[in-house]
Design an enzyme around this catalytic site. Structure first.
Site, PDB file in Angstrom:
ATOM      1  N   SER A  95      17.324  21.774 -19.846  1.00  0.00           N
ATOM      2  CA  SER A  95      17.468  21.788 -18.387  1.00  0.00           C
ATOM      3  C   SER A  95      18.637  22.676 -18.008  1.00  0.00           C
ATOM      4  O   SER A  95      19.789  22.373 -18.345  1.00  0.00           O
ATOM      5  CB  SER A  95      17.705  20.365 -17.874  1.00  0.00           C
ATOM      6  OG  SER A  95      18.076  20.425 -16.524  1.00  0.00           O
ATOM      7  N   ASP A 142      15.598  22.467 -12.375  1.00  0.00           N
ATOM      8  CA  ASP A 142      15.712  21.357 -11.422  1.00  0.00           C
ATOM      9  C   ASP A 142      16.094  21.849 -10.037  1.00  0.00           C
ATOM     10  O   ASP A 142      17.182  22.394  -9.855  1.00  0.00           O
ATOM     11  CB  ASP A 142      16.796  20.378 -11.893  1.00  0.00           C
ATOM     12  CG  ASP A 142      16.355  19.570 -13.091  1.00  0.00           C
ATOM     13  OD1 ASP A 142      15.293  18.943 -13.030  1.00  0.00           O
ATOM     14  OD2 ASP A 142      17.092  19.572 -14.099  1.00  0.00           O
ATOM     15  N   HIS A 162      10.903  21.539 -11.650  1.00  0.00           N
ATOM     16  CA  HIS A 162      10.887  20.138 -11.215  1.00  0.00           C
ATOM     17  C   HIS A 162      11.446  20.100  -9.795  1.00  0.00           C
ATOM     18  O   HIS A 162      12.646  20.244  -9.594  1.00  0.00           O
ATOM     19  CB  HIS A 162      11.759  19.339 -12.199  1.00  0.00           C
ATOM     20  CG  HIS A 162      11.923  17.888 -11.872  1.00  0.00           C
ATOM     21  ND1 HIS A 162      12.847  17.098 -12.515  1.00  0.00           N
ATOM     22  CD2 HIS A 162      11.283  17.071 -10.993  1.00  0.00           C
ATOM     23  CE1 HIS A 162      12.782  15.869 -12.036  1.00  0.00           C
ATOM     24  NE2 HIS A 162      11.846  15.828 -11.103  1.00  0.00           N
ATOM     25  N   GLY A 198      18.844  13.479  -9.749  1.00  0.00           N
ATOM     26  CA  GLY A 198      19.964  13.958  -8.947  1.00  0.00           C
ATOM     27  C   GLY A 198      21.084  14.566  -9.770  1.00  0.00           C
ATOM     28  O   GLY A 198      21.732  15.502  -9.330  1.00  0.00           O
ATOM     29  N   PHE A 199      21.295  14.049 -10.974  1.00  0.00           N
ATOM     30  CA  PHE A 199      22.432  14.508 -11.771  1.00  0.00           C
ATOM     31  C   PHE A 199      22.100  14.541 -13.258  1.00  0.00           C
ATOM     32  O   PHE A 199      21.327  13.700 -13.728  1.00  0.00           O
ATOM     33  CB  PHE A 199      23.642  13.582 -11.549  1.00  0.00           C
ATOM     34  CG  PHE A 199      24.061  13.530 -10.110  1.00  0.00           C
ATOM     35  CD1 PHE A 199      24.962  14.463  -9.600  1.00  0.00           C
ATOM     36  CD2 PHE A 199      23.538  12.569  -9.250  1.00  0.00           C
ATOM     37  CE1 PHE A 199      25.326  14.426  -8.260  1.00  0.00           C
ATOM     38  CE2 PHE A 199      23.893  12.525  -7.907  1.00  0.00           C
ATOM     39  CZ  PHE A 199      24.800  13.462  -7.408  1.00  0.00           C
ATOM     40  N   GLY A 200      22.704  15.492 -13.953  1.00  0.00           N
ATOM     41  CA  GLY A 200      22.614  15.511 -15.407  1.00  0.00           C
ATOM     42  C   GLY A 200      23.620  14.536 -15.991  1.00  0.00           C
ATOM     43  O   GLY A 200      24.466  13.988 -15.274  1.00  0.00           O
ATOM     44  N   GLY A 201      23.500  14.297 -17.291  1.00  0.00           N
ATOM     45  CA  GLY A 201      24.519  13.520 -17.996  1.00  0.00           C
ATOM     46  C   GLY A 201      24.505  12.020 -17.762  1.00  0.00           C
ATOM     47  O   GLY A 201      25.500  11.352 -18.041  1.00  0.00           O
ATOM     48  N   ASP A 245      12.300  12.979 -18.848  1.00  0.00           N
ATOM     49  CA  ASP A 245      13.457  13.690 -18.303  1.00  0.00           C
ATOM     50  C   ASP A 245      14.570  12.710 -17.942  1.00  0.00           C
ATOM     51  O   ASP A 245      14.380  11.832 -17.091  1.00  0.00           O
ATOM     52  CB  ASP A 245      12.995  14.462 -17.053  1.00  0.00           C
ATOM     53  CG  ASP A 245      14.095  15.294 -16.397  1.00  0.00           C
ATOM     54  OD1 ASP A 245      15.180  15.431 -16.983  1.00  0.00           O
ATOM     55  OD2 ASP A 245      13.833  15.811 -15.286  1.00  0.00           O
ATOM     56  N   GLY A 286      18.709  11.697 -19.770  1.00  0.00           N
ATOM     57  CA  GLY A 286      19.399  10.956 -20.825  1.00  0.00           C
ATOM     58  C   GLY A 286      18.822  11.141 -22.216  1.00  0.00           C
ATOM     59  O   GLY A 286      19.065  10.321 -23.110  1.00  0.00           O
ATOM     60  N   GLY A 327      19.332  18.261 -20.880  1.00  0.00           N
ATOM     61  CA  GLY A 327      20.355  19.095 -20.263  1.00  0.00           C
ATOM     62  C   GLY A 327      21.630  19.058 -21.068  1.00  0.00           C
ATOM     63  O   GLY A 327      21.915  19.964 -21.862  1.00  0.00           O
ATOM     64  N   SER A 328      22.393  17.967 -20.906  1.00  0.00           N
ATOM     65  CA  SER A 328      23.695  17.901 -21.566  1.00  0.00           C
ATOM     66  C   SER A 328      23.581  17.882 -23.091  1.00  0.00           C
ATOM     67  O   SER A 328      24.474  18.390 -23.772  1.00  0.00           O
ATOM     68  CB  SER A 328      24.501  16.711 -21.058  1.00  0.00           C
ATOM     69  OG  SER A 328      23.666  15.642 -20.736  1.00  0.00           O
TER      70      SER A 328
HETATM   71  C1  DX5 Z   1      18.037  14.959 -13.213  1.00  0.00           C
HETATM   72  C2  DX5 Z   1      17.256  16.150 -13.702  1.00  0.00           C
HETATM   73  C3  DX5 Z   1      17.290  16.361 -15.167  1.00  0.00           C
HETATM   74  C4  DX5 Z   1      18.671  16.599 -15.736  1.00  0.00           C
HETATM   75  C5  DX5 Z   1      18.675  16.001 -17.102  1.00  0.00           C
HETATM   76  O1  DX5 Z   1      17.730  14.759 -11.871  1.00  0.00           O
HETATM   77  O2  DX5 Z   1      15.882  16.019 -13.335  1.00  0.00           O
HETATM   78  O3  DX5 Z   1      16.397  17.395 -15.564  1.00  0.00           O
HETATM   79  O4  DX5 Z   1      19.037  17.948 -15.822  1.00  0.00           O
HETATM   80  O5  DX5 Z   1      19.956  16.056 -17.622  1.00  0.00           O
HETATM   81  P1  DX5 Z   1      20.375  15.213 -18.906  1.00  0.00           P
HETATM   82  O6  DX5 Z   1      19.478  15.655 -20.040  1.00  0.00           O
HETATM   83  O7  DX5 Z   1      21.804  15.590 -19.100  1.00  0.00           O
HETATM   84  O8  DX5 Z   1      20.166  13.758 -18.573  1.00  0.00           O
HETATM   85 ZN    ZN Z   2      14.406  17.463 -14.140  1.00  0.00          ZN
END
Ligand code: DX5
Ligand code: ZN
Length: 217
Positions: free
Chosen positions: A7, A34, A65, A143-146, A176, A178, A198-199
């Site tokens: 991501s 995203d 997405h 909404g957020f990664g990590g 998608d 965590g 992502g992370s």
């Molecule tokens: C969250 C996004 C994800 C995000 C995942 O809203 O849809 O795609 O980037 O990030 P990680 O893999 O760090 O949870």
């Molecule tokens: Zn996503």
């Protein structure tokens, strides 16, 4: 072997083309893109101009997405900008408009996906499944990664796997949120085929080792 979709939300945007080259060389086949509008989710990420630039920089499969309200409004722009697949949230508009967004995306020659937030029952996604190439199960609040992987979504993945198999549908399951080397095996065992990370990819210095860890455990 699962498809790994890093991501780009967790990439360094100032070095995007290099980051993307690196994950491609490291064995990722897709890129997850995203899009957030600050309304459907409480964050703003990136949109059409960035996708256009990315399309010029790579031949990787671009998995878009859309976390935006009333996504039908922007289908043409995202398809023209270079998306290979566009996923829509069932919560983002009426069923009729989501079906129209799927139909328009196909008409424009692109693949489509349907997705839902963790709190939304699987049943709300099922009417769309026969018309899409991908069903995306969110394992964090979008909404957020990590964020931390929500184990309680595993039963949804299993249920979806059974549904797709029983109907003999040609629809990939993507997970998608965590995903890391500990949660990837759980998602795969439950029936996932595409893992967004992502992370767990861009947060690691050694991208090849990070991607291998998601594939092999
Ligand atoms: C969250 C996004 C994800 C995000 C995942 O809203 O849809 O795609 O980037 O990030 P990680 O893999 O760090 O949870
Ligand atoms: Zn996503």
């Amino acid at each position: 072997m699962p498809i790994i979709a890093p991501s780009v939300l967790s990439a360094d945007f100032a070095r995007l083309a290099f980051e993307v080259e690196e994950v491609k060389a490291a064995g990722a086949a897709w890129l997850h893109f995203d899009v957030m509008d600050g309304m459907f989710v409480p964050n703003i990420s990136m949109g059409i101009p960035v996708l256009k630039s990315l399309r010029k920089a790579t031949d990787m499969f671009l998995d878009v997405h859309l976390m935006i309200q009333q996504p039908l409004r922007y289908v043409r722009q995202f398809c023209r900008a270079g998306a290979d697949l566009v996923s829509f949230h069932v919560e983002a508009d009426t069923g009729e408009n989501i079906a129209a967004a799927i139909a328009l995306t196909r008409e424009l020659g692109k693949k489509t996906g349907i997705t839902l937030k963790p709190g939304t029952p699987l049943e709300e996604m099922l009417p769309f499944i026969k018309d899409v190439d991908l069903a995306l199960v969110m394992t964090v609040e979008p909404g957020f990664g990590g964020q931390k992987f929500m184990n309680d979504q595993l039963s949804k993945i299993r249920q979806l796997r059974r549904y797709i198999d029983s109907k003999g549908l040609n629809c990939l399951i993507e997970v998608d949120g965590g995903i890391d080397e500990n949660t990837a095996p759980l998602a795969l065992k439950a029936g996932a085929e595409v893992l967004v990370a992502g992370s767990a990819v861009f947060g690691k210095a050694d991208r090849a080792a990070a991607i291998d860890a998601l594939k092999t455990k």
